[in-house]
Motif scaffolding. Structure first.
Motif, PDB file in Angstrom:
ATOM      1  N   UNK A   1     -14.187  -0.188 -10.169  1.00 37.25           N
ATOM      2  CA  UNK A   1     -13.299   1.223 -10.310  1.00 37.25           C
ATOM      3  C   UNK A   1     -12.160   1.168  -9.570  1.00 37.25           C
ATOM      4  N   UNK A   2     -12.386   0.831  -8.226  1.00 38.67           N
ATOM      5  CA  UNK A   2     -11.283   0.574  -7.319  1.00 38.67           C
ATOM      6  C   UNK A   2     -10.032  -0.371  -7.977  1.00 38.67           C
ATOM      7  N   UNK A   3     -10.489  -1.253  -8.481  1.00 44.85           N
ATOM      8  CA  UNK A   3      -9.508  -2.370  -8.923  1.00 44.85           C
ATOM      9  C   UNK A   3      -8.720  -1.639 -10.195  1.00 44.85           C
ATOM     10  N   UNK A   4      -9.664  -1.109 -10.865  1.00 47.21           N
ATOM     11  CA  UNK A   4      -9.112  -0.561 -12.041  1.00 47.21           C
ATOM     12  C   UNK A   4      -7.925   0.634 -11.506  1.00 47.21           C
ATOM     13  N   UNK A   5      -8.138   1.363 -10.721  1.00 53.42           N
ATOM     14  CA  UNK A   5      -7.335   2.558 -10.204  1.00 53.42           C
ATOM     15  C   UNK A   5      -6.122   2.140  -9.616  1.00 53.42           C
ATOM     16  N   UNK A   6      -6.232   0.871  -8.808  1.00 50.95           N
ATOM     17  CA  UNK A   6      -5.078   0.555  -8.226  1.00 50.95           C
ATOM     18  C   UNK A   6      -4.192  -0.876  -8.674  1.00 50.95           C
ATOM     19  N   UNK A   7      -4.966  -1.527  -9.753  1.00 53.26           N
ATOM     20  CA  UNK A   7      -4.345  -2.266 -10.525  1.00 53.26           C
ATOM     21  C   UNK A   7      -4.075  -3.664  -9.921  1.00 53.26           C
ATOM     22  N   UNK A   8      -3.559  -4.006  -8.572  1.00 53.85           N
ATOM     23  CA  UNK A   8      -3.253  -5.280  -8.231  1.00 53.85           C
ATOM     24  C   UNK A   8      -4.483  -6.174  -8.065  1.00 53.85           C
ATOM     25  N   UNK A   9      -4.342  -7.305  -8.372  1.00 48.75           N
ATOM     26  CA  UNK A   9      -5.206  -8.505  -8.152  1.00 48.75           C
ATOM     27  C   UNK A   9      -6.192  -8.027  -6.769  1.00 48.75           C
ATOM     28  N   UNK A  10      -7.582  -8.232  -6.882  1.00 39.22           N
ATOM     29  CA  UNK A  10      -8.581  -7.989  -5.837  1.00 39.22           C
ATOM     30  C   UNK A  10      -8.010  -8.692  -4.621  1.00 39.22           C
ATOM     31  N   UNK A  11      -7.591  -9.932  -4.690  1.00 39.10           N
ATOM     32  CA  UNK A  11      -6.958 -10.614  -3.441  1.00 39.10           C
ATOM     33  C   UNK A  11      -5.856 -10.177  -3.007  1.00 39.10           C
ATOM     34  N   UNK A  12      -5.375  -9.270  -3.469  1.00 36.42           N
ATOM     35  CA  UNK A  12      -3.989  -8.806  -2.656  1.00 36.42           C
ATOM     36  C   UNK A  12      -4.291  -7.251  -2.334  1.00 36.42           C
ATOM     37  N   UNK A  13      -5.211  -6.753  -2.488  1.00 30.07           N
ATOM     38  CA  UNK A  13      -5.867  -5.523  -1.975  1.00 30.07           C
ATOM     39  C   UNK A  13      -6.139  -5.605  -0.487  1.00 30.07           C
ATOM     40  N   UNK A  14      -5.694  -4.321   0.098  1.00 30.28           N
ATOM     41  CA  UNK A  14      -5.728  -4.561   1.656  1.00 30.28           C
ATOM     42  C   UNK A  14      -6.242  -2.948   2.140  1.00 30.28           C
ATOM     43  N   UNK A  15      -6.044  -2.929   3.473  1.00 29.65           N
ATOM     44  CA  UNK A  15      -6.228  -1.678   4.059  1.00 29.65           C
ATOM     45  C   UNK A  15      -5.411  -0.549   3.515  1.00 29.65           C
ATOM     46  N   UNK A  16      -4.375  -0.817   3.203  1.00 32.57           N
ATOM     47  CA  UNK A  16      -3.234   0.386   2.802  1.00 32.57           C
ATOM     48  C   UNK A  16      -3.873   0.923   1.341  1.00 32.57           C
ATOM     49  N   UNK A  17      -4.437   0.121   0.736  1.00 35.82           N
ATOM     50  CA  UNK A  17      -5.157   0.450  -0.616  1.00 35.82           C
ATOM     51  C   UNK A  17      -6.196   1.448  -0.188  1.00 35.82           C
ATOM     52  N   UNK A  18      -6.963   1.096   0.403  1.00 34.46           N
ATOM     53  CA  UNK A  18      -8.154   1.949   0.823  1.00 34.46           C
ATOM     54  C   UNK A  18      -7.467   3.335   1.538  1.00 34.46           C
ATOM     55  N   UNK A  19      -6.512   3.068   2.199  1.00 36.75           N
ATOM     56  CA  UNK A  19      -6.269   4.586   3.076  1.00 36.75           C
ATOM     57  C   UNK A  19      -5.697   5.415   2.013  1.00 36.75           C
ATOM     58  N   UNK A  20      -5.059   4.807   1.035  1.00 34.71           N
ATOM     59  CA  UNK A  20      -4.208   5.458  -0.146  1.00 34.71           C
ATOM     60  C   UNK A  20      -5.645   6.222  -0.978  1.00 34.71           C
ATOM     61  N   UNK A  21      -6.649   5.537  -0.980  1.00 30.49           N
ATOM     62  CA  UNK A  21      -7.697   6.029  -1.934  1.00 30.49           C
ATOM     63  C   UNK A  21      -8.396   7.077  -1.168  1.00 30.49           C
ATOM     64  N   UNK A  22      -8.425   6.889  -0.040  1.00 25.94           N
ATOM     65  CA  UNK A  22      -9.408   7.802   0.815  1.00 25.94           C
ATOM     66  C   UNK A  22      -8.372   9.073   0.905  1.00 25.94           C
ATOM     67  N   UNK A  23      -7.154   8.890   1.054  1.00 24.11           N
ATOM     68  CA  UNK A  23      -6.315  10.166   1.305  1.00 24.11           C
ATOM     69  C   UNK A  23      -6.166  11.093  -0.181  1.00 24.11           C
ATOM     70  N   UNK A  24      -6.382  10.446  -1.119  1.00 24.80           N
ATOM     71  CA  UNK A  24      -6.370  10.821  -2.636  1.00 24.80           C
ATOM     72  C   UNK A  24      -7.656  11.753  -2.731  1.00 24.80           C
ATOM     73  N   UNK A  25      -8.906  11.127  -2.129  1.00 30.16           N
ATOM     74  CA  UNK A  25     -10.249  11.933  -2.467  1.00 30.16           C
ATOM     75  C   UNK A  25     -10.148  12.947  -1.492  1.00 30.16           C
ATOM     76  N   UNK A  26      -9.650  12.830  -0.190  1.00 31.12           N
ATOM     77  CA  UNK A  26      -9.589  14.021   0.734  1.00 31.12           C
ATOM     78  C   UNK A  26      -8.868  15.130  -0.001  1.00 31.12           C
ATOM     79  N   UNK A  27      -7.628  14.747  -0.499  1.00 33.41           N
ATOM     80  CA  UNK A  27      -6.683  15.789  -0.898  1.00 33.41           C
ATOM     81  C   UNK A  27      -7.259  16.522  -2.207  1.00 33.41           C
TER      82      UNK A  27
END
Length: 69
Positions: free
Chosen positions: A31-57
């Protein structure tokens, strides 16, 4: 997510997680990959921060994420 999915499954198995927990973790990763769309190998801490911020908001916390499928 083929190679990464299999590596994650292997790591979860080696760590002693039950098959149902492995499925839950792999589903969350998919689900995380579908949400952010970049290849998993290119995902990093910034993607996680963005997702956590969206959930908190949206008023969600960690315990709500299982219901947010």
């Amino acid at each position: 997510m083929g190679k990464i999915r299999e590596r994650m499954r292997r790591d979860l198995t080696l760590a002693g997680y039950a098959p149902s927990m492995q499925d839950h973790c792999l589903g969350a990763a998919a689900r995380f990959v579908r949400r952010f769309r970049p290849p998993p190998a290119q995902m990093g801490q910034e993607h996680l921060r963005t997702r956590v911020s969206e959930l908190g908001a949206s008023g969600m916390d960690a315990s709500d994420t299982r219901r947010a499928r």
